[in-house]
Write a protein that holds these residues in place. Structure first.
Motif, mmCIF file in Angstrom:
data_model
loop_
_atom_site.group_PDB
_atom_site.id
_atom_site.type_symbol
_atom_site.label_atom_id
_atom_site.label_comp_id
_atom_site.label_asym_id
_atom_site.label_seq_id
_atom_site.Cartn_x
_atom_site.Cartn_y
_atom_site.Cartn_z
ATOM 1 N N GLY A 143 0.816 -1.201 0.000
ATOM 2 C CA GLY A 143 0.000 0.000 0.000
ATOM 3 C C GLY A 143 0.853 1.256 0.000
ATOM 4 N N VAL A 196 0.939 2.997 -3.149
ATOM 5 C CA VAL A 196 -0.346 3.571 -3.559
ATOM 6 C C VAL A 196 -0.612 4.909 -2.877
ATOM 7 C CG1 VAL A 196 -2.853 3.189 -3.634
ATOM 8 C CG2 VAL A 196 -1.286 1.245 -3.913
ATOM 9 N N GLY A 197 -0.355 4.980 -1.568
ATOM 10 C CA GLY A 197 -0.948 5.997 -0.722
ATOM 11 C C GLY A 197 -0.273 7.339 -0.589
ATOM 12 N N MET A 251 -8.780 5.727 -2.710
ATOM 13 C CA MET A 251 -7.725 5.331 -3.642
ATOM 14 C C MET A 251 -7.982 3.931 -4.180
ATOM 15 S SD MET A 251 -4.317 6.804 -1.765
ATOM 16 C CE MET A 251 -3.892 8.543 -1.890
ATOM 17 N N ASP A 252 -7.800 3.786 -5.493
ATOM 18 C CA ASP A 252 -7.896 2.475 -6.121
ATOM 19 C C ASP A 252 -6.581 2.173 -6.835
ATOM 20 O OD1 ASP A 252 -7.902 3.983 -8.455
ATOM 21 O OD2 ASP A 252 -10.062 3.763 -8.781
ATOM 22 N N GLU A 253 -6.602 1.148 -7.675
ATOM 23 C CA GLU A 253 -5.350 0.687 -8.303
ATOM 24 C C GLU A 253 -4.779 1.679 -9.314
ATOM 25 O OE1 GLU A 253 -7.115 -2.790 -6.363
ATOM 26 O OE2 GLU A 253 -7.945 -1.189 -7.620
ATOM 27 N N CYS A 310 -4.128 4.701 -8.570
ATOM 28 C CA CYS A 310 -3.344 5.658 -7.792
ATOM 29 C C CYS A 310 -1.957 5.095 -7.486
ATOM 30 C CB CYS A 310 -4.055 6.003 -6.486
ATOM 31 S SG CYS A 310 -3.207 7.271 -5.526
ATOM 32 N N ASN A 314 -1.690 -3.643 2.889
ATOM 33 C CA ASN A 314 -1.400 -2.584 3.853
ATOM 34 C C ASN A 314 -0.745 -3.194 5.086
ATOM 35 O OD1 ASN A 314 -4.055 -1.078 2.341
ATOM 36 N ND2 ASN A 314 -2.258 0.158 2.781
ATOM 37 N N ILE A 346 -5.011 -3.850 -4.766
ATOM 38 C CA ILE A 346 -4.883 -3.402 -3.382
ATOM 39 C C ILE A 346 -5.458 -4.485 -2.483
ATOM 40 C CG2 ILE A 346 -5.698 -1.705 -1.690
ATOM 41 C CD1 ILE A 346 -5.718 0.345 -4.000
ATOM 42 N N MET A 378 -8.174 3.354 1.127
ATOM 43 C CA MET A 378 -8.012 2.535 -0.075
ATOM 44 C C MET A 378 -9.110 1.493 -0.145
ATOM 45 S SD MET A 378 -3.897 1.875 -0.059
ATOM 46 C CE MET A 378 -2.784 3.177 0.450
ATOM 47 N N SER A 379 -9.348 0.999 -1.345
ATOM 48 C CA SER A 379 -10.399 0.011 -1.570
ATOM 49 C C SER A 379 -9.825 -1.271 -2.175
ATOM 50 C CB SER A 379 -11.459 0.572 -2.516
ATOM 51 O OG SER A 379 -12.350 -0.441 -2.939
#
Length: 308
Positions: A117, A120-121, A132-134, A136, A178, A238, A275-276
Motif C-alpha cells: 500500500g 499507492v498511498g 484510492m484504487d489501483e 493511484c 497494507n 490493493i 483505499m479500496s
C-alpha cells in the motif's frame, strides 16, 4: 509472509526452496521453509536482497520447471538508512527485475510480485476525500523529498515490474497489502507485527489517532493464491480489509486483553487516505473478522515469548 504463503499451498504443489547464500548463517525463517512439507512447482526464493540484485543467472536454474513464482521479499529499514539508494532502492528494483528476467528466460507462466500500500498511498495530488484504487500511485518525487524511502522502493519496484511485463509479455500480477498482522510462524518479529507489539508494551503517553488499514497475513496469502490461480487476474490489486482509528482499535483490544500498557491519550492529526480492495474482492477474495486477527496475533506473540 513467505511462510504463510507456503502453509496455504502446502496441500497443492511442490515448492522449490533455493538457498544460495550458503556462507551466511541459516535464519529461523529459512529453517522453517526447509522443513515445510509441500508438493509441486512453485518457487520460494530466500536469497539475500543484495545477492538477488547483483545477478540473476543463478536464479534461472532454480526457476526452470516452475509454473509460477512469488516474489515476496524487499528490504525493510529497521531505522534510519545512511544510503537509501544503495540499501533500499537498488536491491528492491534490481532484485525484482532480475527475478523477472530469470522468469522470462525460464518461461514461467505467471509471476506474483508483492508490492505494498506504500506504493499507492503517498500521492498529494490525489483528489481529497476520494478513495484510492489501483490507478493511484505514490508520487516518487514526493517520496524523495519527504524521505519516505521504503515507499519509494516499493513504488519503483512495482512500476518497473509492470513496465517489464508490458515490454516482454511476461504475465506479472502485483498485490499491494497494507499493514499486515496475524499469527507468527517464526520466533523473530517482523516490522508490521512490531507496530502492534510496541503499542501494547511501551505505554505511550500520547499517540496520533490515525487511520489504520489492516489485513490478516493469512488473507494476504489467499489473495496471492487467487492472483496466481485466477486466469482473469491482471495488473495490480490493493489488499486491505479493515479501516479503523487507533483509539477505536485499542478500545477493542482493551476489551479483549485489558492488562497491557496501552497508549494513554490520542491526538487528532492529519487527514488520512483510504483505499479500496473492491477489485480484489471481485476476483473472489474475502477476509476474516478483525477480532480474529487481533486475538490470533496476540496469542502467537505470547506463545513466542514476545508478550507476557
Amino acid at each position: 509472509m513467505t511462510l504463510c504463503l507456503l502453509r496455504e499451498i502446502s496441500l497443492a504443489d511442490d515448492v522449490l526452496v533455493d538457498e544460495r547464500d550458503t556462507s551466511a548463517p541459516v535464519p529461523p525463517r529459512t529453517r522453517l521453509l526447509r522443513n515445510t512439507p509441500v508438493r509441486g512447482t512453485l518457487l520460494s526464493d530466500i536469497c539475500s536482497p543484495r545477492l538477488v540484485s547483483s545477478t540473476y543467472f543463478s536464479q534461472t536454474s532454480a526457476i526452470v520447471g516452475c509454473n509460477g513464482v512469488f516474489h515476496v521479499a524487499s528490504p525493510v529499514p529497521s531505522s534510519s538508512v545512511p544510503n537509501p539508494e544503495v540499501e533500499l532502492i537498488e536491491p528492491a528494483v534490481k532484485g525484482t527485475l532480475n527475478v523477472l528476467k530469470a522468469c522470462l528466460e525460464a518461461k514461467v507462466k505467471r509471476v506474483i510480485v508483492v508490492s505494498s500500500g506504500a506504493a499507492v498511498g503517498l500521492n498529494p495530488r490525489w483528489p481529497k476525500g476520494q478513495i484510492m484504487d489501483e490507478t493511484c500511485w505514490s508520487d516518487k518525487e514526493y517520496c524523495r523529498t519527504t524521505n519516505n524511502w521504503y515507499c519509494l522502493s516499493k513504488t519503483e519496484a512495482e512500476s518497473e515490474a509492470l513496465e517489464f511485463a508490458k515490454r516482454t509479455g511476461l504475465d506479472v500480477v502485483t498485490v499491494c497489502p497494507n499493514l499486515i498482522w496475524g499469527p507468527l510462524l517464526q520466533s523473530n518479529v517482523n516490522s508490521s507485527s512490531l507496530v502492534l507489539i510496541k503499542r501494547l508494551k511501551e505505554g505511550y503517553e500520547s499517540l496520533e489517532n490515525r487511520l489504520r488499514m489492516i489485513v490478516d497475513v493469512r488473507d494476504v496469502a489467499e489473495a496471492l493464491l487467487l492472483a496466481y490461480e485466477k486466469a482473469e487476474a491482471e495488473g495490480r490489486y490493493i489488499c486491505t480489509a479493515h479501516l479503523i482509528r487507533e483509539r477505536d482499535l485499542f478500545d477493542k483490544l482493551k476489551s479483549l486483553y485489558p492488562n497491557y500498557n496501552y497508549p494513554k491519550n490520542f491526538t487528532e492529526g492529519r487527514e488520512d487516505v483510504t483505499m479500496s480492495s473492491e477489485k480484489l474482492q471481485r476476483l473472489g477474495w474475502s477476509f476474516r473478522p478483525l477480532e480474529e486477527t487481533l486475538i490470533d496475533s496476540i496469542e502467537s506473540y505470547k506463545k513466542a515469548g514476545i508478550l507476557d
